[in-house]
Design an enzyme around this catalytic site. Sequence first.
Site, PDB file in Angstrom:
ATOM      1  N   TYR A   1       0.838  -1.207   0.000  1.00  0.00           N
ATOM      2  CA  TYR A   1       0.000   0.000   0.000  1.00  0.00           C
ATOM      3  C   TYR A   1       0.874   1.259   0.000  1.00  0.00           C
ATOM      4  CZ  TYR A   1      -4.977  -1.116   0.906  1.00  0.00           C
ATOM      5  OH  TYR A   1      -6.283  -1.473   0.800  1.00  0.00           O
TER       6      TYR A   1
ATOM      7  N   ARG B   1       3.462  10.976  -9.556  1.00  0.00           N
ATOM      8  CA  ARG B   1       2.617  11.432 -10.670  1.00  0.00           C
ATOM      9  C   ARG B   1       1.761  12.621 -10.253  1.00  0.00           C
ATOM     10  NH1 ARG B   1      -2.260   9.010 -14.168  1.00  0.00           N
ATOM     11  NH2 ARG B   1      -2.569  11.044 -15.140  1.00  0.00           N
TER      12      ARG B   1
ATOM     13  N   ASP C   1       1.836  16.333 -12.066  1.00  0.00           N
ATOM     14  CA  ASP C   1       0.659  17.070 -12.537  1.00  0.00           C
ATOM     15  C   ASP C   1       0.631  18.474 -11.952  1.00  0.00           C
ATOM     16  OD1 ASP C   1      -0.083  14.928 -13.969  1.00  0.00           O
ATOM     17  OD2 ASP C   1      -1.900  14.450 -12.842  1.00  0.00           O
TER      18      ASP C   1
ATOM     19  N   MET D   1       0.882  22.232 -13.877  1.00  0.00           N
ATOM     20  CA  MET D   1      -0.095  23.312 -13.722  1.00  0.00           C
ATOM     21  C   MET D   1       0.585  24.605 -13.292  1.00  0.00           C
ATOM     22  SD  MET D   1      -3.482  21.569 -12.133  1.00  0.00           S
ATOM     23  CE  MET D   1      -2.750  20.607 -10.856  1.00  0.00           C
TER      24      MET D   1
ATOM     25  N   PHE E   1      -5.927  19.256 -13.482  1.00  0.00           N
ATOM     26  CA  PHE E   1      -6.345  19.528 -12.092  1.00  0.00           C
ATOM     27  C   PHE E   1      -7.318  18.477 -11.568  1.00  0.00           C
ATOM     28  CE2 PHE E   1      -9.294  22.820 -14.108  1.00  0.00           C
ATOM     29  CZ  PHE E   1     -10.493  22.226 -13.749  1.00  0.00           C
TER      30      PHE E   1
ATOM     31  N   ASN F   1      -2.006  -0.732   8.323  1.00  0.00           N
ATOM     32  CA  ASN F   1      -1.825  -2.170   8.156  1.00  0.00           C
ATOM     33  C   ASN F   1      -0.572  -2.665   8.854  1.00  0.00           C
ATOM     34  OD1 ASN F   1      -3.471  -4.107   6.524  1.00  0.00           O
ATOM     35  ND2 ASN F   1      -3.676  -2.281   5.288  1.00  0.00           N
TER      36      ASN F   1
ATOM     37  N   ASP G   1      -2.578 -10.770  13.385  1.00  0.00           N
ATOM     38  CA  ASP G   1      -2.942 -10.270  12.053  1.00  0.00           C
ATOM     39  C   ASP G   1      -4.207  -9.431  12.215  1.00  0.00           C
ATOM     40  OD1 ASP G   1      -3.184  -9.832   9.283  1.00  0.00           O
ATOM     41  OD2 ASP G   1      -2.308 -11.781   8.870  1.00  0.00           O
TER      42      ASP G   1
ATOM     43  N   ASN H   1      -8.451  -8.136   3.563  1.00  0.00           N
ATOM     44  CA  ASN H   1      -7.436  -7.107   3.515  1.00  0.00           C
ATOM     45  C   ASN H   1      -6.726  -7.132   2.166  1.00  0.00           C
ATOM     46  OD1 ASN H   1      -6.062  -5.056   4.724  1.00  0.00           O
ATOM     47  ND2 ASN H   1      -4.671  -6.365   5.864  1.00  0.00           N
TER      48      ASN H   1
ATOM     49  N   SER I   1      -8.984  -5.696  -0.426  1.00  0.00           N
ATOM     50  CA  SER I   1      -8.967  -4.224  -0.367  1.00  0.00           C
ATOM     51  C   SER I   1      -7.766  -3.668  -1.108  1.00  0.00           C
ATOM     52  CB  SER I   1      -8.877  -3.746   1.078  1.00  0.00           C
ATOM     53  OG  SER I   1     -10.002  -4.109   1.797  1.00  0.00           O
TER      54      SER I   1
ATOM     55  N   THR J   1      -7.823  -1.266  -4.478  1.00  0.00           N
ATOM     56  CA  THR J   1      -7.159   0.031  -4.573  1.00  0.00           C
ATOM     57  C   THR J   1      -6.217   0.048  -5.764  1.00  0.00           C
ATOM     58  OG1 THR J   1      -7.233   0.102  -2.180  1.00  0.00           O
ATOM     59  CG2 THR J   1      -5.889   1.751  -3.251  1.00  0.00           C
TER      60      THR J   1
ATOM     61  N   THR K   1     -11.763   0.555   0.021  1.00  0.00           N
ATOM     62  CA  THR K   1     -11.540   1.322   1.242  1.00  0.00           C
ATOM     63  C   THR K   1     -12.598   1.008   2.290  1.00  0.00           C
ATOM     64  OG1 THR K   1     -10.636   3.048  -0.159  1.00  0.00           O
ATOM     65  CG2 THR K   1     -11.126   3.647   2.112  1.00  0.00           C
TER      66      THR K   1
ATOM     67  N   THR L   1     -11.660  -2.013   3.985  1.00  0.00           N
ATOM     68  CA  THR L   1     -10.584  -1.745   4.946  1.00  0.00           C
ATOM     69  C   THR L   1     -11.152  -1.224   6.253  1.00  0.00           C
ATOM     70  OG1 THR L   1      -9.037  -1.233   3.193  1.00  0.00           O
ATOM     71  CG2 THR L   1      -8.511  -0.363   5.355  1.00  0.00           C
TER      72      THR L   1
ATOM     73  N   THR M   1     -10.914  -5.480  13.815  1.00  0.00           N
ATOM     74  CA  THR M   1      -9.597  -5.797  14.371  1.00  0.00           C
ATOM     75  C   THR M   1      -9.390  -5.093  15.704  1.00  0.00           C
ATOM     76  OG1 THR M   1      -8.750  -5.951  12.130  1.00  0.00           O
ATOM     77  CG2 THR M   1      -7.117  -5.773  13.883  1.00  0.00           C
TER      78      THR M   1
ATOM     79  N   HIS N   1     -16.367  15.773   3.100  1.00  0.00           N
ATOM     80  CA  HIS N   1     -15.812  16.384   4.299  1.00  0.00           C
ATOM     81  C   HIS N   1     -15.300  15.373   5.309  1.00  0.00           C
ATOM     82  CE1 HIS N   1     -14.440  19.838   6.332  1.00  0.00           C
ATOM     83  NE2 HIS N   1     -14.568  19.074   7.396  1.00  0.00           N
TER      84      HIS N   1
ATOM     85  N   GLU O   1     -14.121  12.711   4.546  1.00  0.00           N
ATOM     86  CA  GLU O   1     -12.915  12.196   3.879  1.00  0.00           C
ATOM     87  C   GLU O   1     -11.651  12.956   4.311  1.00  0.00           C
ATOM     88  OE1 GLU O   1     -11.719   9.868   2.183  1.00  0.00           O
ATOM     89  OE2 GLU O   1     -10.040  10.662   1.036  1.00  0.00           O
TER      90      GLU O   1
ATOM     91  N   TYR P   1     -11.118  14.326   7.085  1.00  0.00           N
ATOM     92  CA  TYR P   1     -10.767  13.893   8.442  1.00  0.00           C
ATOM     93  C   TYR P   1     -10.274  12.458   8.449  1.00  0.00           C
ATOM     94  CZ  TYR P   1     -12.136  18.336  10.026  1.00  0.00           C
ATOM     95  OH  TYR P   1     -12.154  19.668  10.202  1.00  0.00           O
TER      96      TYR P   1
ATOM     97  N   SER Q   1       1.029  12.084  17.631  1.00  0.00           N
ATOM     98  CA  SER Q   1       0.956  11.767  19.059  1.00  0.00           C
ATOM     99  C   SER Q   1       2.014  10.758  19.455  1.00  0.00           C
ATOM    100  CB  SER Q   1      -0.429  11.218  19.406  1.00  0.00           C
ATOM    101  OG  SER Q   1      -1.426  12.079  18.951  1.00  0.00           O
TER     102      SER Q   1
ATOM    103  N   SER R   1      -7.961  13.593  27.011  1.00  0.00           N
ATOM    104  CA  SER R   1      -8.526  14.689  26.222  1.00  0.00           C
ATOM    105  C   SER R   1      -8.226  14.485  24.743  1.00  0.00           C
ATOM    106  CB  SER R   1      -7.985  16.033  26.707  1.00  0.00           C
ATOM    107  OG  SER R   1      -6.601  16.101  26.486  1.00  0.00           O
TER     108      SER R   1
ATOM    109  N   THR S   1      -9.476  20.438  17.842  1.00  0.00           N
ATOM    110  CA  THR S   1      -8.181  20.458  17.174  1.00  0.00           C
ATOM    111  C   THR S   1      -7.190  21.285  17.982  1.00  0.00           C
ATOM    112  OG1 THR S   1      -9.466  20.435  15.139  1.00  0.00           O
ATOM    113  CG2 THR S   1      -7.106  20.733  14.914  1.00  0.00           C
TER     114      THR S   1
ATOM    115  N   LYS T   1      -5.890  19.379  20.851  1.00  0.00           N
ATOM    116  CA  LYS T   1      -4.832  18.459  20.443  1.00  0.00           C
ATOM    117  C   LYS T   1      -3.489  19.164  20.355  1.00  0.00           C
ATOM    118  CE  LYS T   1      -7.258  14.919  18.010  1.00  0.00           C
ATOM    119  NZ  LYS T   1      -6.681  13.798  17.321  1.00  0.00           N
TER     120      LYS T   1
ATOM    121  N   HIS U   1      -5.694  27.200   1.261  1.00  0.00           N
ATOM    122  CA  HIS U   1      -6.152  26.668   2.543  1.00  0.00           C
ATOM    123  C   HIS U   1      -6.105  25.142   2.572  1.00  0.00           C
ATOM    124  CE1 HIS U   1      -8.618  25.466   5.899  1.00  0.00           C
ATOM    125  NE2 HIS U   1      -9.416  24.846   5.051  1.00  0.00           N
ATOM    126  N   PHE U   2      -6.690  24.491   1.579  1.00  0.00           N
ATOM    127  CA  PHE U   2      -6.753  23.033   1.740  1.00  0.00           C
ATOM    128  C   PHE U   2      -5.412  22.371   1.501  1.00  0.00           C
ATOM    129  CE2 PHE U   2      -8.820  23.126  -2.612  1.00  0.00           C
ATOM    130  CZ  PHE U   2      -7.859  22.402  -3.286  1.00  0.00           C
ATOM    131  N   HIS U   3      -4.540  23.034   0.697  1.00  0.00           N
ATOM    132  CA  HIS U   3      -3.176  22.481   0.641  1.00  0.00           C
ATOM    133  C   HIS U   3      -2.475  22.691   1.979  1.00  0.00           C
ATOM    134  CE1 HIS U   3      -3.833  22.372  -3.746  1.00  0.00           C
ATOM    135  NE2 HIS U   3      -2.929  21.423  -3.733  1.00  0.00           N
TER     136      HIS U   3
END
Lengths: 658, 199
Positions: free
Chosen positions: A60, A70, A74, A78, A102, A123, A134, A141, A144, A148, A200, A203, A210, A283, A285, A287, A298, A314, A358, A361, A418-420
Amino acid sequence: MFGRLTAEAFYHDALQMSAVYGTLFGGVVLFCMITYFKKWAWLWKEWLTSVDHKKIGIMYTIMGLVMLLRGFADGMFMRTQQAIALGQNHGFLTPDHFAQFFSAHGTMMLLFVLMPIFVGMMNIIIPLQIGARDVAFPLLNSISLWLTFTAVSLIMISLGIGDFSISGWTGLAPLFEKTYTPDSGVDYWMWAIQLGGIGTTLTGINFIATILKMRAPGMTLMRMPLFTWTALTTSVLIVLAFPVLTGGLFLLTMDRYLGMHFFTNDLGGNMMLWTNVFWMWGHPEVYILVLPAFGIYSEVVATFSRKGLFGYTSLVYATAVIMFLSFIVWLHHFFTMGNAPSVNIFFGITTMMIAIPTGVKVFDWLMTMYKGRITLSVPMYWTIGFFILFVLGGMTGVLMAVPPADFVVHNSLFLVAHFHNVLIPGAIFGYFAGINYWFPKAFGFKLDEKWGRRSFWGWTVGFVLAFGPLYVFGFMGMPRRISHYTNPHWQPWLILAWIGMALIGLGIFSMIIQFVVSIINREKLRDETGDPWDGRTLEWMTSSPPAEYNFAVIPEVTGLDAFWEMKKNRTVSPEDFKYSSIAMPANRPHGFVIGMLATTFGFAMIWYMWWLAVVSLIGIIVAVISISFSEHIEFIIPAEEVQETEEKYFEKLIKASV
Amino acid sequence: MKHEAVSTHSPEHLKKVEINALGFWIYLMSDLVIFSILFTTFVVLGHNYAGSAGPGELFSLPYLFVETLLLLISSVVYGTGMVALQDNKSKTVLKALGITFLLGAGFVLMEIYEFYDLIAAGHTPRQSGFLSAFFTIVGTHGAHVSFGLLWMLIMMYQVKTRGLTLGVCSRLMQLSLFWHFLDIVWVGVFTVVYLAGVV
């Protein structure tokens, strides 16, 4: 016979053809090398048919890292296009081709780079961390993994045969309907994420079972390491969110293949339905991607500060709250699309609320470091880089959670920045920390520190330069996803962003060098103890790489940081060396076969080769049924063999610690 | 190392059955999410007739009553099979599976006939958003039932050739969950799609 597949599908412009030839050349070289070294039988027996969670995890992770190349290429195309395409100069990409870039970049980076890497690490590590031999369903597994692989294959095939989608990674109703995009592009996108998404979901099911059912005796839920906790919450998110995507794509399939009206703009279709369904998955996704990274931070922070995690409870609750909240914020992806103000306010508030757990954390991690004895190893570099950059990205997110503010920057490069900013320092940095941290566990030697640090600096400085300017553009009003512009004020910033991308390229290059240098110096970097970082959790209790059965004797857990406690308090008893024979699941080809059949099915559906689709679908059903006719296929590792393996490890361990 | 087929009732294997059951429950929940998306879609598109026929003209409740009865009774019969399983009576189990299969097949045939009838009268899923949503949700449920029937055939074969081994029992349990699950979903389909539409 070949459906709508014609010779024309193989023809592309010179740029794309060179990428196709490059990929083919790489494939041929790999094929020849495996044949020359006579490794086919080995590859089949040890890897392709393997149900061992460690090997599946390694496959994986490698898949994700290869796809990163790749996805990055891309992105680089761009950036280059945007750096030059001002005024008279239209660059080297047509708008249509740019749209494919894109769309492919987003689809790959999220689903076939980030997902495989963290699923791979889950895994490798989760069964070790909970003291299991296992996962709950080893064959599932393997299925899966190969589903993918199916998705990745379809995306790679789209490079050479036909086109890729132009409707973005999120899909855009009604542009992705057959009326507007009749060619193969949207179908590649749709089938790739559909088939990969099913893998997925499986999985997710596997890891919930498990973690809930296979923990070592004494490991209560509140004694689970934090990475295990985040893996559990991520799996819950997967099981609840991915079927939404499956359902949505299924409806789109009905639209495109049977002419129904779900997301069309005529005869009673509803375009906003797609947007809602997509982000109800989309959304959670993000997380799904970022929670495992939080788990890795952690682990890394606690280990390299040589302290127990500050505020473990906490952190667990914060993780669970994020899991819950992630399901009720999806609408903030389209505040501008005509919702009632009250609806926008609700989703704005829930979105802002996510910043609270967040924040908890981040403070917990910082407090863990406070007064700790910190070792600045490569995983710790990535973690500290994450603290600083991710908090910035999080704050821009809170800014956009305010609906009126979102109206100003919606669909601009501010959003892209922002999302990058949350996904690169948030998720990818964590995965890199994890790769550096757990590599010795998977392979028995550490990674080179010097090149690891270089890779970190390349990524970090590159990231700031590449995405910092995009925030500025957002305010200047540059929309996302444009292949050409006329405003000369943007160009210097775009060139700066290009330089940033080049530095990230150097970071990736340094990482490749890091792997190569480490493999060459593997004897020097060898770790015989299985515990190179003075770790705290159970995975460090085994040899590196662990024996096939992971634990000769399943450990008894008495507290949080189980292995640390054992090292400090526990004396060895004769019980620890009472070996019995171990039954392990035997390797089976079903996963690989189902994956290959699914690839064929996807390809056949994309090109309307109905006979082939029917044949491969029947093949999949037969393969699944045949599993039920071969129950309990196990092999037994006799006690003597276990003892022999363990004694060899102890010898090495003693030699290393003297 | 040697390969061998083990099918004893050791504690590990019993634990495995328990884990399998949990895994199957989680799968069912994920499937329920797919159905909930289909329900949501139906509710959103349910009144988009786009000038073509609506539920009042298309559905016949007495016909659906019979269809529903077939599926509900099949679930009860499967239940009696599971009771027989407890007593280890493989012949009764087989009989119950056979009757369940026939009732289920009757349900699917009635549904196919309903679809055929609608399409022959020109009410195809291409007519409107409402018809798209209707055909998709009912068809998806029907496809699930058909897969359940295929599974049932295989289980009948396995009960006959292998007897009630631990593996066979475990799969019969899972099929039972699956079958009752489809029943519950059908109650939802009947209420939301047919009943609410006609009333």
